[in-house]
Scaffold this motif. Structure first.
Motif, PDB file in Angstrom:
ATOM      1  N   THR A 125      -8.173 -45.139 -13.065  1.00 41.66           N
ATOM      2  CA  THR A 125      -8.801 -46.394 -12.636  1.00 41.66           C
ATOM      3  C   THR A 125     -10.251 -46.164 -12.247  1.00 41.66           C
ATOM      4  OG1 THR A 125      -6.654 -47.159 -11.820  1.00 41.66           O
ATOM      5  CG2 THR A 125      -8.609 -48.345 -11.049  1.00 41.66           C
ATOM      6  N   GLY A 126     -10.508 -45.047 -11.563  1.00 43.69           N
ATOM      7  CA  GLY A 126     -11.881 -44.728 -11.182  1.00 43.69           C
ATOM      8  C   GLY A 126     -12.770 -44.522 -12.383  1.00 43.69           C
ATOM      9  N   MET A 127     -12.282 -43.820 -13.394  1.00 45.09           N
ATOM     10  CA  MET A 127     -13.080 -43.596 -14.594  1.00 45.09           C
ATOM     11  C   MET A 127     -13.292 -44.887 -15.373  1.00 45.09           C
ATOM     12  SD  MET A 127     -14.887 -41.446 -16.139  1.00 45.09           S
ATOM     13  CE  MET A 127     -14.431 -39.905 -15.350  1.00 45.09           C
ATOM     14  N   ALA A 128     -12.308 -45.790 -15.350  1.00 45.91           N
ATOM     15  CA  ALA A 128     -12.490 -47.089 -16.003  1.00 45.91           C
ATOM     16  C   ALA A 128     -13.636 -47.861 -15.363  1.00 45.91           C
ATOM     17  CB  ALA A 128     -11.197 -47.901 -15.929  1.00 45.91           C
ATOM     18  N   CYS A 129     -13.837 -47.670 -14.068  1.00 50.92           N
ATOM     19  CA  CYS A 129     -14.963 -48.316 -13.384  1.00 50.92           C
ATOM     20  C   CYS A 129     -16.290 -47.634 -13.704  1.00 50.92           C
ATOM     21  CB  CYS A 129     -14.743 -48.293 -11.870  1.00 50.92           C
ATOM     22  SG  CYS A 129     -13.390 -49.346 -11.294  1.00 50.92           S
ATOM     23  N   ALA A 130     -16.248 -46.393 -14.174  1.00 53.43           N
ATOM     24  CA  ALA A 130     -17.470 -45.628 -14.435  1.00 53.43           C
ATOM     25  C   ALA A 130     -17.939 -45.727 -15.870  1.00 53.43           C
ATOM     26  CB  ALA A 130     -17.238 -44.161 -14.066  1.00 53.43           C
ATOM     27  N   VAL A 131     -17.125 -46.304 -16.754  1.00 57.34           N
ATOM     28  CA  VAL A 131     -17.450 -46.357 -18.180  1.00 57.34           C
ATOM     29  C   VAL A 131     -18.722 -47.168 -18.417  1.00 57.34           C
ATOM     30  CG1 VAL A 131     -16.678 -47.325 -20.387  1.00 57.34           C
ATOM     31  CG2 VAL A 131     -15.092 -46.024 -18.973  1.00 57.34           C
ATOM     32  N   THR A 132     -19.537 -46.705 -19.366  1.00 59.27           N
ATOM     33  CA  THR A 132     -20.646 -47.489 -19.909  1.00 59.27           C
ATOM     34  C   THR A 132     -20.373 -47.699 -21.396  1.00 59.27           C
ATOM     35  OG1 THR A 132     -22.267 -46.608 -18.344  1.00 59.27           O
ATOM     36  CG2 THR A 132     -23.124 -47.566 -20.366  1.00 59.27           C
ATOM     37  N   ALA A 133     -20.499 -48.934 -21.866  1.00 54.37           N
ATOM     38  CA  ALA A 133     -20.194 -49.253 -23.263  1.00 54.37           C
ATOM     39  C   ALA A 133     -21.420 -48.967 -24.118  1.00 54.37           C
ATOM     40  CB  ALA A 133     -19.772 -50.712 -23.399  1.00 54.37           C
ATOM     41  N   LEU A 134     -21.429 -47.838 -24.832  1.00 51.95           N
ATOM     42  CA  LEU A 134     -22.599 -47.435 -25.593  1.00 51.95           C
ATOM     43  C   LEU A 134     -22.960 -48.424 -26.709  1.00 51.95           C
ATOM     44  CD1 LEU A 134     -24.748 -45.239 -25.808  1.00 51.95           C
ATOM     45  CD2 LEU A 134     -23.240 -44.012 -27.379  1.00 51.95           C
ATOM     46  N   PRO A 135     -22.019 -48.887 -27.557  1.00 52.64           N
ATOM     47  CA  PRO A 135     -22.415 -49.843 -28.596  1.00 52.64           C
ATOM     48  C   PRO A 135     -22.991 -51.133 -28.019  1.00 52.64           C
ATOM     49  CG  PRO A 135     -20.253 -48.926 -29.080  1.00 52.64           C
ATOM     50  CD  PRO A 135     -20.593 -48.501 -27.685  1.00 52.64           C
ATOM     51  N   VAL A 136     -22.372 -51.680 -26.981  1.00 51.55           N
ATOM     52  CA  VAL A 136     -22.877 -52.908 -26.368  1.00 51.55           C
ATOM     53  C   VAL A 136     -24.212 -52.648 -25.681  1.00 51.55           C
ATOM     54  CG1 VAL A 136     -22.433 -54.649 -24.583  1.00 51.55           C
ATOM     55  CG2 VAL A 136     -20.595 -53.926 -26.111  1.00 51.55           C
ATOM     56  N   LEU A 137     -24.356 -51.490 -25.051  1.00 49.04           N
ATOM     57  CA  LEU A 137     -25.611 -51.148 -24.385  1.00 49.04           C
ATOM     58  C   LEU A 137     -26.761 -51.112 -25.383  1.00 49.04           C
ATOM     59  CD1 LEU A 137     -27.174 -50.202 -21.874  1.00 49.04           C
ATOM     60  CD2 LEU A 137     -26.496 -47.866 -22.446  1.00 49.04           C
ATOM     61  N   VAL A 138     -26.539 -50.528 -26.554  1.00 50.35           N
ATOM     62  CA  VAL A 138     -27.588 -50.478 -27.579  1.00 50.35           C
ATOM     63  C   VAL A 138     -28.001 -51.886 -27.978  1.00 50.35           C
ATOM     64  CG1 VAL A 138     -28.126 -49.770 -29.942  1.00 50.35           C
ATOM     65  CG2 VAL A 138     -26.901 -48.216 -28.428  1.00 50.35           C
ATOM     66  N   LEU A 139     -27.023 -52.771 -28.151  1.00 46.40           N
ATOM     67  CA  LEU A 139     -27.336 -54.159 -28.507  1.00 46.40           C
ATOM     68  C   LEU A 139     -28.130 -54.849 -27.410  1.00 46.40           C
ATOM     69  CD1 LEU A 139     -24.008 -55.338 -30.171  1.00 46.40           C
ATOM     70  CD2 LEU A 139     -26.218 -55.029 -31.281  1.00 46.40           C
ATOM     71  N   LEU A 140     -27.766 -54.619 -26.161  1.00 41.91           N
ATOM     72  CA  LEU A 140     -28.480 -55.249 -25.051  1.00 41.91           C
ATOM     73  C   LEU A 140     -29.900 -54.703 -24.936  1.00 41.91           C
ATOM     74  CD1 LEU A 140     -25.690 -55.380 -22.314  1.00 41.91           C
ATOM     75  CD2 LEU A 140     -26.447 -57.210 -23.835  1.00 41.91           C
ATOM     76  N   LEU A 141     -30.065 -53.401 -25.150  1.00 45.07           N
ATOM     77  CA  LEU A 141     -31.412 -52.818 -25.126  1.00 45.07           C
ATOM     78  C   LEU A 141     -32.271 -53.393 -26.248  1.00 45.07           C
ATOM     79  CD1 LEU A 141     -30.563 -49.060 -24.419  1.00 45.07           C
ATOM     80  CD2 LEU A 141     -31.562 -50.692 -22.821  1.00 45.07           C
ATOM     81  N   GLU A 142     -31.663 -53.578 -27.429  1.00 46.63           N
ATOM     82  CA  GLU A 142     -32.385 -54.181 -28.549  1.00 46.63           C
ATOM     83  C   GLU A 142     -32.759 -55.618 -28.243  1.00 46.63           C
ATOM     84  OE1 GLU A 142     -33.912 -54.460 -32.544  1.00 46.63           O
ATOM     85  OE2 GLU A 142     -33.334 -52.734 -31.310  1.00 46.63           O
ATOM     86  N   LYS A 143     -31.830 -56.361 -27.665  1.00 45.14           N
ATOM     87  CA  LYS A 143     -32.088 -57.762 -27.334  1.00 45.14           C
ATOM     88  C   LYS A 143     -33.196 -57.891 -26.292  1.00 45.14           C
ATOM     89  CE  LYS A 143     -30.004 -61.733 -25.044  1.00 45.14           C
ATOM     90  NZ  LYS A 143     -30.736 -62.692 -25.874  1.00 45.14           N
ATOM     91  N   LEU A 144     -33.216 -56.979 -25.333  1.00 42.63           N
ATOM     92  CA  LEU A 144     -34.225 -57.004 -24.282  1.00 42.63           C
ATOM     93  C   LEU A 144     -35.532 -56.342 -24.710  1.00 42.63           C
ATOM     94  CD1 LEU A 144     -31.826 -56.080 -21.341  1.00 42.63           C
ATOM     95  CD2 LEU A 144     -32.950 -58.296 -21.661  1.00 42.63           C
ATOM     96  N   ASP A 145     -35.582 -55.846 -25.954  1.00 45.13           N
ATOM     97  CA  ASP A 145     -36.792 -55.268 -26.537  1.00 45.13           C
ATOM     98  C   ASP A 145     -37.261 -54.026 -25.785  1.00 45.13           C
ATOM     99  OD1 ASP A 145     -38.742 -55.177 -28.509  1.00 45.13           O
ATOM    100  OD2 ASP A 145     -40.183 -56.318 -27.329  1.00 45.13           O
ATOM    101  N   VAL A 146     -36.321 -53.179 -25.373  1.00 40.14           N
ATOM    102  CA  VAL A 146     -36.696 -51.941 -24.692  1.00 40.14           C
ATOM    103  C   VAL A 146     -36.061 -50.706 -25.333  1.00 40.14           C
ATOM    104  CG1 VAL A 146     -37.104 -53.038 -22.460  1.00 40.14           C
ATOM    105  CG2 VAL A 146     -34.813 -52.190 -23.011  1.00 40.14           C
TER     106      VAL A 146
END
Length: 406
Positions: free
Chosen positions: A142-163
């Motif tokens: 459960t602790g690790m589930a709270c620590a996860v970062t979604a790499l594919p979604v993160l890339v999309l958000l970084l692209e959308k935010l132009d950074v």
């Protein structure tokens, strides 16, 4: 209807329903298209549409259709994560290895501790821990589930935010990639699969050796030939990582990390990125939701599940922000950087859902816990853009994003 017609009907739903909800509902600011696709996958899955119209759901999303879509989805996300790895500047990753290690460690460790604390609270009530789980497995999972970062979604958000290609985006990509590798390693520990841990060490050694040979080969090839070799390298790395228990997406990302963008040309890479995002990624986002079963009406009741989801969301978001701010103090970041980095790293997306699905299959968590984690993942991802966008807007006025002091 033939099997082909049913498949095409399912694909029609995948590409039209999320787009119409996104466009007609004007959700872009608080729920970009990628988030709508994730939510629509859950809605079209067995937990919502399947429960309301079981015969229709079994007809359209039958086993053969889902299996075909899963194949398309896996290939699409492999290409997407490969391109994310190519975007990462390996020279800067090595140059700033201390900062990356400190930040990645804190951004993973703090939400892990907060998530473990939340798990201990949940364990004081019946119905959260799976039938085959030891106390430490449920707590750590459960602790690790709270620590996860979604790499594919993160890339999309970084692209959308132009950074994505700016120093800030590169830093965040470095932190998230290190955490992503660690997450699957910890999962092997949770599942007590010691053979997998040995395989993972073997994969890392083999990858390091083969990378040297691969880079020498690519430097000698013509540009057109490099694309074919790169795809073969992608498949081999994804296979090796999945065989080792690190997940095929980790292998796909590592395959891209050791490639140089100038081998292919930035314009061609950008064109491939856009095409993969348009043609293949919607299938990935929705197909995961279609495999998701969740339960709001179990023995614990809807209220308890939502309270559990809120507790996990606080642990996840609060832990990531605490880790980023602690790293910022230790490393002397500029004002505002820690908040932006923490909020982007806390987005969960589908990786957390995949992680939670594994815990559910192994009976480490119950259906109610899975549902709470699912709600937490959706909530954390939907919070990202509305919170980060104004922060980045203010940061640009103070040249925060453009600083190369990362």
């Amino acid at each position: 209807m033939s099997a082909t017609e049913i498949f095409l009907l399912a694909m029609l739903l995948i590409f039209t329903v999320p787009f119409l909800v996104w466009r007609l509902g004007r959700t872009e600011y608080f729920a970009p298209l990628v988030i709508v696709q994730i939510i629509m996958g859950i809605v079209l899955g067995p937990g919502v549409l399947g429960a309301a119209f079981p015969e229709y759901h079994r007809f359209v999303f039958n086993a053969d259709v889902v299996k075909t879509m899963n194949g398309i989805a896996q290939w699409g996300v492999m290409l997407f994560v490969l391109l994310a790895g190519v975007e990462l500047d390996l020279k800067k990753a090595w140059q700033y290895r201390r900062e990356s290690a400190v930040t990645a460690g804190l951004s993973l460790g703090m939400p892990l501790l907060c998530g473990c604390a939340a798990a201990l609270v949940l364990m004081s009530y019946p119905g959260w821990m799976g039938a085959k789980a030891a106390t430490w497995q449920f707590t750590l999972g459960t602790g690790m589930a709270c620590a996860v970062t979604a790499l594919p979604v993160l890339v999309l958000l970084l692209e959308k935010l132009d950074v994505l290609r700016q120093p800030m985006g590169q830093r965040i990509l470095r932190y998230a990639s290190l955490d992503d590798i660690a997450i699957w390693g910890v999962l092997a520990l949770i599942l007590l699969d010691w053979e997998r841990i040995g395989r993972q060490l073997g994969f890392i050694v083999a990858f390091a050796v083969l990378t040297v040979l691969f880079r020498r080969l690519m430097a000698r090839l013509r540009r057109d030939d490099r694309w074919y070799v790169a795809l073969a390298w992608l498949i081999a790395c994804a296979f090796g990582a999945d065989w080792a228990g690190l997940h095929f997406m980790v292998g796909a990302f590592l395959a891209g990390v050791v490639m140089d963008a100038d081998w292919f040309g930035q314009e061609q890479l950008d064109a491939l990125f856009r095409n993969v995002l348009l043609v293949l990624m919607p299938v990935f986002f929705l197909s995961t939701g279609l495999r998701t079963r969740w339960d709001l009406g179990g023995a614990m009741g809807t209220y308890a599940v939502f309270v559990g989801a809120a507790l996990l969301l606080v642990a996840s978001v609060g832990g990531k922000l605490a880790g980023a701010h602690l790293a910022g103090r230790m490393l002397g970041w500029k004002s505002g950087e820690a908040s932006v980095i923490g909020w982007l790293l806390q987005s969960k997306g589908l990786i957390e859902i995949i992680f939670a699905n594994i815990l559910l299959d192994k009976q480490i968590i119950t259906n109610e816990t899975f549902t709470a984690l699912l709600l937490m993942a959706v909530g954390s991802t939907m919070l990202t853009v509305p919170v980060v966008h104004p922060k980045l807007h203010r940061a640009r006025h103070t040249n925060l994003v453009g600083q190369a002091s990362s």
